[in-house]
Write a protein that holds these residues in place. Structure first.
Motif, PDB file in Angstrom:
ATOM      1  N   ALA A  91      36.932  22.557  17.494  1.00  0.00           N
ATOM      2  CA  ALA A  91      37.798  22.656  16.297  1.00  0.00           C
ATOM      3  C   ALA A  91      36.637  22.654  15.286  1.00  0.00           C
ATOM      4  O   ALA A  91      36.930  23.327  14.144  1.00  0.00           O
ATOM      5  CB  ALA A  91      38.501  21.446  16.164  1.00  0.00           C
ATOM      6  N   VAL A  92      35.401  21.967  15.302  1.00  0.00           N
ATOM      7  CA  VAL A  92      34.425  21.839  14.541  1.00  0.00           C
ATOM      8  C   VAL A  92      33.929  23.386  14.413  1.00  0.00           C
ATOM      9  O   VAL A  92      33.529  23.643  13.206  1.00  0.00           O
ATOM     10  CB  VAL A  92      33.206  20.810  14.931  1.00  0.00           C
ATOM     11  N   LEU A  93      33.389  23.714  15.622  1.00  0.00           N
ATOM     12  CA  LEU A  93      33.098  24.990  15.566  1.00  0.00           C
ATOM     13  C   LEU A  93      33.902  26.085  14.668  1.00  0.00           C
ATOM     14  O   LEU A  93      33.187  27.078  14.280  1.00  0.00           O
ATOM     15  CB  LEU A  93      32.563  25.640  16.982  1.00  0.00           C
ATOM     16  N   VAL A  94      35.202  26.089  15.061  1.00  0.00           N
ATOM     17  CA  VAL A  94      36.144  27.134  14.472  1.00  0.00           C
ATOM     18  C   VAL A  94      36.097  27.023  13.059  1.00  0.00           C
ATOM     19  O   VAL A  94      35.823  28.161  12.186  1.00  0.00           O
ATOM     20  CB  VAL A  94      37.450  26.832  14.875  1.00  0.00           C
ATOM     21  N   PHE A  95      36.134  25.557  12.381  1.00  0.00           N
ATOM     22  CA  PHE A  95      35.862  25.404  10.901  1.00  0.00           C
ATOM     23  C   PHE A  95      34.558  25.807  10.272  1.00  0.00           C
ATOM     24  O   PHE A  95      34.656  26.275   9.110  1.00  0.00           O
ATOM     25  CB  PHE A  95      36.368  24.190  10.521  1.00  0.00           C
ATOM     26  N   ALA A  96      33.438  25.600  11.111  1.00  0.00           N
ATOM     27  CA  ALA A  96      32.362  26.000  10.674  1.00  0.00           C
ATOM     28  C   ALA A  96      32.029  27.255  10.475  1.00  0.00           C
ATOM     29  O   ALA A  96      31.555  28.035   9.649  1.00  0.00           O
ATOM     30  CB  ALA A  96      31.267  25.522  11.713  1.00  0.00           C
ATOM     31  N   ILE A  97      32.573  28.335  11.295  1.00  0.00           N
ATOM     32  CA  ILE A  97      32.484  29.621  11.407  1.00  0.00           C
ATOM     33  C   ILE A  97      33.331  30.238  10.091  1.00  0.00           C
ATOM     34  O   ILE A  97      32.961  30.831   9.267  1.00  0.00           O
ATOM     35  CB  ILE A  97      33.143  30.177  12.623  1.00  0.00           C
ATOM     36  N   ALA A  98      34.455  29.454   9.753  1.00  0.00           N
ATOM     37  CA  ALA A  98      35.122  29.781   8.679  1.00  0.00           C
ATOM     38  C   ALA A  98      34.416  29.481   7.598  1.00  0.00           C
ATOM     39  O   ALA A  98      34.678  30.412   6.621  1.00  0.00           O
ATOM     40  CB  ALA A  98      36.685  29.140   8.730  1.00  0.00           C
ATOM     41  N   CYS A  99      33.915  28.408   7.482  1.00  0.00           N
ATOM     42  CA  CYS A  99      33.155  28.067   6.369  1.00  0.00           C
ATOM     43  C   CYS A  99      31.787  28.892   5.990  1.00  0.00           C
ATOM     44  O   CYS A  99      31.624  29.313   4.848  1.00  0.00           O
ATOM     45  CB  CYS A  99      32.580  26.685   6.527  1.00  0.00           C
ATOM     46  N   VAL A 100      31.157  29.399   7.295  1.00  0.00           N
ATOM     47  CA  VAL A 100      30.142  30.419   7.062  1.00  0.00           C
ATOM     48  C   VAL A 100      30.853  31.718   6.210  1.00  0.00           C
ATOM     49  O   VAL A 100      30.005  32.191   5.557  1.00  0.00           O
ATOM     50  CB  VAL A 100      29.332  30.528   8.262  1.00  0.00           C
ATOM     51  N   ILE A 101      31.865  32.152   6.813  1.00  0.00           N
ATOM     52  CA  ILE A 101      32.410  33.301   6.214  1.00  0.00           C
ATOM     53  C   ILE A 101      32.689  32.993   4.786  1.00  0.00           C
ATOM     54  O   ILE A 101      32.482  34.240   4.134  1.00  0.00           O
ATOM     55  CB  ILE A 101      33.761  33.850   7.170  1.00  0.00           C
ATOM     56  N   ILE A 102      33.488  32.115   4.424  1.00  0.00           N
ATOM     57  CA  ILE A 102      33.789  31.836   2.968  1.00  0.00           C
ATOM     58  C   ILE A 102      32.337  31.718   2.384  1.00  0.00           C
ATOM     59  O   ILE A 102      32.301  32.314   1.041  1.00  0.00           O
ATOM     60  CB  ILE A 102      34.476  30.480   3.047  1.00  0.00           C
ATOM     61  N   GLY A 103      31.258  31.219   2.978  1.00  0.00           N
ATOM     62  CA  GLY A 103      30.171  31.123   1.981  1.00  0.00           C
ATOM     63  C   GLY A 103      29.453  32.413   1.881  1.00  0.00           C
ATOM     64  O   GLY A 103      28.745  32.749   0.639  1.00  0.00           O
ATOM     65  N   MET A 104      29.564  33.334   2.949  1.00  0.00           N
ATOM     66  CA  MET A 104      29.323  34.723   2.743  1.00  0.00           C
ATOM     67  C   MET A 104      29.927  35.518   1.591  1.00  0.00           C
ATOM     68  O   MET A 104      29.447  36.311   0.946  1.00  0.00           O
ATOM     69  CB  MET A 104      29.208  35.562   4.005  1.00  0.00           C
ATOM     70  N   ILE A 105      31.108  35.392   1.766  1.00  0.00           N
ATOM     71  CA  ILE A 105      31.954  36.434   0.624  1.00  0.00           C
ATOM     72  C   ILE A 105      31.663  35.502  -0.645  1.00  0.00           C
ATOM     73  O   ILE A 105      31.586  36.489  -1.634  1.00  0.00           O
ATOM     74  CB  ILE A 105      33.463  35.842   0.885  1.00  0.00           C
ATOM     75  N   ILE A 106      31.280  34.226  -0.995  1.00  0.00           N
ATOM     76  CA  ILE A 106      31.083  33.765  -2.062  1.00  0.00           C
ATOM     77  C   ILE A 106      29.726  34.035  -2.735  1.00  0.00           C
ATOM     78  O   ILE A 106      29.222  34.834  -3.506  1.00  0.00           O
ATOM     79  CB  ILE A 106      31.245  32.207  -2.049  1.00  0.00           C
ATOM     80  N   PHE A 107      28.582  33.857  -1.540  1.00  0.00           N
ATOM     81  CA  PHE A 107      27.120  34.036  -2.020  1.00  0.00           C
ATOM     82  C   PHE A 107      26.413  35.399  -1.732  1.00  0.00           C
ATOM     83  O   PHE A 107      25.681  35.754  -2.615  1.00  0.00           O
ATOM     84  CB  PHE A 107      26.522  32.866  -1.394  1.00  0.00           C
ATOM     85  N   LEU A 108      26.843  36.142  -0.627  1.00  0.00           N
ATOM     86  CA  LEU A 108      26.205  37.313  -0.434  1.00  0.00           C
ATOM     87  C   LEU A 108      26.315  38.325  -1.670  1.00  0.00           C
ATOM     88  O   LEU A 108      25.113  38.944  -2.003  1.00  0.00           O
ATOM     89  CB  LEU A 108      26.752  37.941   0.663  1.00  0.00           C
ATOM     90  N   PRO A 109      27.360  38.347  -2.386  1.00  0.00           N
ATOM     91  CA  PRO A 109      27.370  39.467  -3.686  1.00  0.00           C
ATOM     92  C   PRO A 109      26.444  39.014  -4.503  1.00  0.00           C
ATOM     93  O   PRO A 109      25.808  39.800  -5.323  1.00  0.00           O
ATOM     94  CB  PRO A 109      28.644  39.621  -3.946  1.00  0.00           C
TER      95      PRO A 109
END
Length: 116
Positions: A91-109
């Motif tokens: 469960a921690v891993l699933v949420f961590a992956i989701a957070c990384v994806i959200i972080g990439m959506i916000i910060f990569l651009p």
């Protein structure tokens, strides 16, 4: 302060002091918060970042609580005990992956624009 708040703060302090993964999440959270200020993210991005940080630290603490509870009941290997711990870690891993994806959506651009 009511007992429930005091116990909650004691739990946060215990996790922050003793749990390596919580400490890692806290360090990464500070880095993300600083990045948010640096890149001047908007209020909706801040809401996503805060939810990710709060959810991640909370879920890591729940994982720790499950591990401690399982360990309290058995020191011997038991397949159900392993399953409980593995599922909580998953469960921690699933949420961590989701957070990384959200972080990439916000910060990569923003990172991309900064280098352009």
């Amino acid at each position: 302060m009511s007992s429930s708040f005091r116990f909650g703060f004691e739990g946060i302090a215990a996790a922050a002091a003793r749990e390596r993964n919580v400490q890692i999440h806290c360090i990464l959270s500070v880095m993300v918060l600083l990045s948010g200020f640096f890149f001047d993210i908007n209020k909706y991005e801040w809401m996503a970042v805060i939810l990710c940080i709060g959810g991640m630290v909370s879920l890591e603490m729940m994982n720790t609580a499950i591990e401690r509870t399982v360990d309290m009941y058995t020191e011997d290997f038991h397949p159900l005990a392993k399953q409980a711990k593995d599922i909580a870690a998953g469960a921690v891993l699933v949420f961590a992956i989701a957070c990384v994806i959200i972080g990439m959506i916000i910060f990569l651009p923003k990172i991309s624009a900064w280098f352009s």
